[in-house]
Write a protein that holds these residues in place. Sequence first.
Motif, PDB file in Angstrom:
ATOM      1  N   ILE A  32       0.839  -1.284  -0.071  1.00  0.00           N
ATOM      2  CA  ILE A  32       0.013   0.029  -0.014  1.00  0.00           C
ATOM      3  C   ILE A  32       0.727   1.234  -0.023  1.00  0.00           C
ATOM      4  O   ILE A  32       0.468   2.304  -0.495  1.00  0.00           O
ATOM      5  N   LYS A  33       2.084   1.096   0.415  1.00  0.00           N
ATOM      6  CA  LYS A  33       3.066   2.400   0.570  1.00  0.00           C
ATOM      7  C   LYS A  33       4.346   1.816   0.280  1.00  0.00           C
ATOM      8  O   LYS A  33       4.621   0.505   0.295  1.00  0.00           O
ATOM      9  N   GLN A  34       5.498   2.868   0.475  1.00  0.00           N
ATOM     10  CA  GLN A  34       6.704   2.491   0.436  1.00  0.00           C
ATOM     11  C   GLN A  34       7.326   3.540   1.280  1.00  0.00           C
ATOM     12  O   GLN A  34       6.682   4.526   1.273  1.00  0.00           O
ATOM     13  N   VAL A  35       8.282   2.951   1.734  1.00  0.00           N
ATOM     14  CA  VAL A  35       9.030   3.798   2.930  1.00  0.00           C
ATOM     15  C   VAL A  35      10.545   3.995   2.512  1.00  0.00           C
ATOM     16  O   VAL A  35      11.318   3.158   2.109  1.00  0.00           O
ATOM     17  N   VAL A  36      10.899   5.157   2.613  1.00  0.00           N
ATOM     18  CA  VAL A  36      12.274   5.566   2.416  1.00  0.00           C
ATOM     19  C   VAL A  36      13.308   5.197   3.259  1.00  0.00           C
ATOM     20  O   VAL A  36      12.823   5.115   4.524  1.00  0.00           O
ATOM     21  N   LEU A  37      14.485   4.582   2.741  1.00  0.00           N
ATOM     22  CA  LEU A  37      15.574   4.074   3.439  1.00  0.00           C
ATOM     23  C   LEU A  37      16.694   5.076   3.568  1.00  0.00           C
ATOM     24  O   LEU A  37      17.394   5.112   2.450  1.00  0.00           O
ATOM     25  N   SER A  38      16.535   5.995   4.465  1.00  0.00           N
ATOM     26  CA  SER A  38      17.412   7.044   4.448  1.00  0.00           C
ATOM     27  C   SER A  38      19.071   6.637   4.323  1.00  0.00           C
ATOM     28  O   SER A  38      19.492   5.606   4.671  1.00  0.00           O
ATOM     29  N   SER A  39      19.684   7.744   4.070  1.00  0.00           N
ATOM     30  CA  SER A  39      21.295   7.675   3.796  1.00  0.00           C
ATOM     31  C   SER A  39      21.961   7.999   5.235  1.00  0.00           C
ATOM     32  O   SER A  39      21.326   8.557   5.974  1.00  0.00           O
ATOM     33  N   GLU A  40      23.288   7.756   5.311  1.00  0.00           N
ATOM     34  CA  GLU A  40      23.764   7.920   6.547  1.00  0.00           C
ATOM     35  C   GLU A  40      23.978   9.624   6.597  1.00  0.00           C
ATOM     36  O   GLU A  40      23.813  10.126   7.609  1.00  0.00           O
ATOM     37  N   GLN A  41      24.063  10.185   5.552  1.00  0.00           N
ATOM     38  CA  GLN A  41      24.114  11.782   5.442  1.00  0.00           C
ATOM     39  C   GLN A  41      22.928  12.388   6.081  1.00  0.00           C
ATOM     40  O   GLN A  41      22.882  13.310   6.863  1.00  0.00           O
ATOM     41  N   GLU A  42      21.670  11.800   5.861  1.00  0.00           N
ATOM     42  CA  GLU A  42      20.251  12.092   6.309  1.00  0.00           C
ATOM     43  C   GLU A  42      20.079  11.901   7.641  1.00  0.00           C
ATOM     44  O   GLU A  42      19.532  12.852   8.348  1.00  0.00           O
ATOM     45  N   ALA A  43      20.842  10.783   8.119  1.00  0.00           N
ATOM     46  CA  ALA A  43      20.780  10.309   9.460  1.00  0.00           C
ATOM     47  C   ALA A  43      21.534  11.603  10.434  1.00  0.00           C
ATOM     48  O   ALA A  43      21.124  12.054  11.319  1.00  0.00           O
ATOM     49  N   ASN A  44      22.591  11.810   9.722  1.00  0.00           N
ATOM     50  CA  ASN A  44      23.497  12.928  10.338  1.00  0.00           C
ATOM     51  C   ASN A  44      22.872  14.130  10.484  1.00  0.00           C
ATOM     52  O   ASN A  44      23.055  14.964  11.281  1.00  0.00           O
ATOM     53  N   GLU A  45      22.120  14.512   9.381  1.00  0.00           N
ATOM     54  CA  GLU A  45      21.672  15.748   9.458  1.00  0.00           C
ATOM     55  C   GLU A  45      20.365  15.878  10.531  1.00  0.00           C
ATOM     56  O   GLU A  45      19.999  17.042  11.039  1.00  0.00           O
ATOM     57  N   VAL A 208      20.949   3.583   8.701  1.00  0.00           N
ATOM     58  CA  VAL A 208      20.673   4.754   9.617  1.00  0.00           C
ATOM     59  C   VAL A 208      20.687   4.115  11.102  1.00  0.00           C
ATOM     60  O   VAL A 208      21.252   4.842  11.999  1.00  0.00           O
ATOM     61  N   VAL A 209      20.621   3.086  11.434  1.00  0.00           N
ATOM     62  CA  VAL A 209      20.728   2.527  12.766  1.00  0.00           C
ATOM     63  C   VAL A 209      22.126   2.483  13.323  1.00  0.00           C
ATOM     64  O   VAL A 209      22.377   3.233  14.232  1.00  0.00           O
ATOM     65  N   ASP A 210      23.057   2.056  12.335  1.00  0.00           N
ATOM     66  CA  ASP A 210      24.467   2.103  12.758  1.00  0.00           C
ATOM     67  C   ASP A 210      25.213   3.666  12.860  1.00  0.00           C
ATOM     68  O   ASP A 210      25.928   3.987  13.739  1.00  0.00           O
ATOM     69  N   THR A 214      26.738   5.081  16.361  1.00  0.00           N
ATOM     70  CA  THR A 214      28.077   5.547  16.298  1.00  0.00           C
ATOM     71  C   THR A 214      28.234   7.014  16.435  1.00  0.00           C
ATOM     72  O   THR A 214      29.456   7.423  16.676  1.00  0.00           O
ATOM     73  N   SER A 215      27.244   7.797  16.243  1.00  0.00           N
ATOM     74  CA  SER A 215      27.497   9.436  15.965  1.00  0.00           C
ATOM     75  C   SER A 215      27.994   9.566  17.373  1.00  0.00           C
ATOM     76  O   SER A 215      27.248   9.536  18.414  1.00  0.00           O
ATOM     77  N   PRO A 216      28.923  10.607  17.538  1.00  0.00           N
ATOM     78  CA  PRO A 216      29.437  11.266  18.626  1.00  0.00           C
ATOM     79  C   PRO A 216      28.352  12.199  19.168  1.00  0.00           C
ATOM     80  O   PRO A 216      28.546  12.663  20.483  1.00  0.00           O
ATOM     81  N   ASN A 217      27.560  12.744  18.747  1.00  0.00           N
ATOM     82  CA  ASN A 217      26.542  13.753  18.684  1.00  0.00           C
ATOM     83  C   ASN A 217      25.289  12.863  19.323  1.00  0.00           C
ATOM     84  O   ASN A 217      24.351  13.739  19.674  1.00  0.00           O
TER      85      ASN A 217
END
Length: 503
Positions: A32-45, A208-210, A214-217
């Motif tokens: 019924i839908k699709q969900v985006v699988l975001s990039s590392e850059q988008e997770a950091n944003e 995204v999970v990783d 691991t992000s220091p922020n």
Amino acid sequence: METVQNYIAGEIVSSHSERFAPVYNPATGEQIKQVVLSSEQEANEAIEVAKQAFSSWSKTSPLKRARVMFKFKSLLEANTDKLARLISTEHGKIYSDAVGEVTRGLEVVEFACGIPHLQKGEHSANVGTGVDSHSLMQPVGVCVGITPFNFPAMVPMWMFPIALATGNTFILKPSEKDPSTALLLAELLKEAGLPDGVFNVINGDKTVVDTLLTSPNVDAVSFVGSTPIAEYIYTTASAHGKRCQALGGAKNHCILMPDTDLDMAVNAIVGAAFGAAGERCMALSVAVAVGDEIADQLIEQLKTKVAAMRVGPGLVDGQENDMGPVISAEHRQKICDYISTGESQGAKIVIDGRDFSVAGNETGFFVGPTLIDNVTPTMTIYQEEIFGPVLAVVRVSDYDTALKLINQHEFGNGTAIFTRDGETARQFGEDVQAGMVGINVPIPVPMAFHSFGGWKRSVFGPLNVHGNDGVRFYTKMKTVTSRWPTSVRLEQHSSAFTMPTME
């Protein structure tokens, strides 16, 4: 086809990723839908947005933060039907169960409304001559919630209401199997007056999970899911200096003593075993009958009850079903494989949910409620979490053997005993090795002002979710010891090289 995007800095943000995951209606098997699988850059944003928002939100008074929670509570109540229908469509659980999920999450919001009291520190005057001490419960920073498919509203609300109320900012990474509820919750928080950037939703998979782990922020991580993933989350987050609470799998037993009120117990067990198609970490999946007489009676009554269950779509007109589909075709096959393995290992299939079909919904992801007798502790269906509508009955000769079975299992999430005897019940409550215990209560999920969490390999980390443990997890304690010098004391001061004491 509709694409479920991210929610960053107070608005829906279209991802630049070219990777997507399908979202199905489990009752029909239709995408019924699709969900985006975001990039590392988008997770950091998203992390950077939350970090920037923390500086002002953490300085907002607890009373103002509580008022946002009060407004959010009202909006949840007004939108319960909308949330429940969304949950039922993407997860498959029946509508009334979805309403119950929203209600249990709302109870944590109600608890978080008391944050001006819950976040008070302590004060001691004159711990030494002219010396006072007080403590501050300060927010941790940027907090992350990684949540499972089975409770797309309740489990996130185990986490973010307390995190936000205590002054943290939050990033939610929902399951990609039913992601839409997270965005609706984000919109309601904005409507409640939550500043932009304080709550964000980032959709994705392991990439995204990783990044979040691991992000220091990122300062704290909360997780609910299977034990292997919980252990990975806890190990990775801890290795990168974050506090972490990671709740894992379960194999919840109930003991039926010979003096059990069997009618009451059977009704309780059927609901606890097959509600939400068994896709609950607190589902009762093992009934331990003490003695063949109570076991035979249990099987006979369960056969009648289970055979009469209405299985079908979660959203229907007219009379509601008792149980809906499981989350995916792959999970349906996994559950059926477990049943087949149990049969090959010598268990007796009393009611078989394999090859189950619902008229008009033949392509839906349905597994019929399954009852299995003569299960032993050496069998795979006893040892592993199935996470489906499968109830195993184990026969033992006495209470001590039943208790030993529970205590020797690797999981220790929840458990229950059915008995009329107060002494046995009290002893069970003291001796059983599990985090949540029911006495004639089949699903002993604590209320929001207590804390939820198991023992053994059902949890990683020292603090559980919601209740006082939740407040402690999302705050850091700081103790201030102060002395204000007077002219008399100034004349008496000299250097001291011994361990300071207060006199």
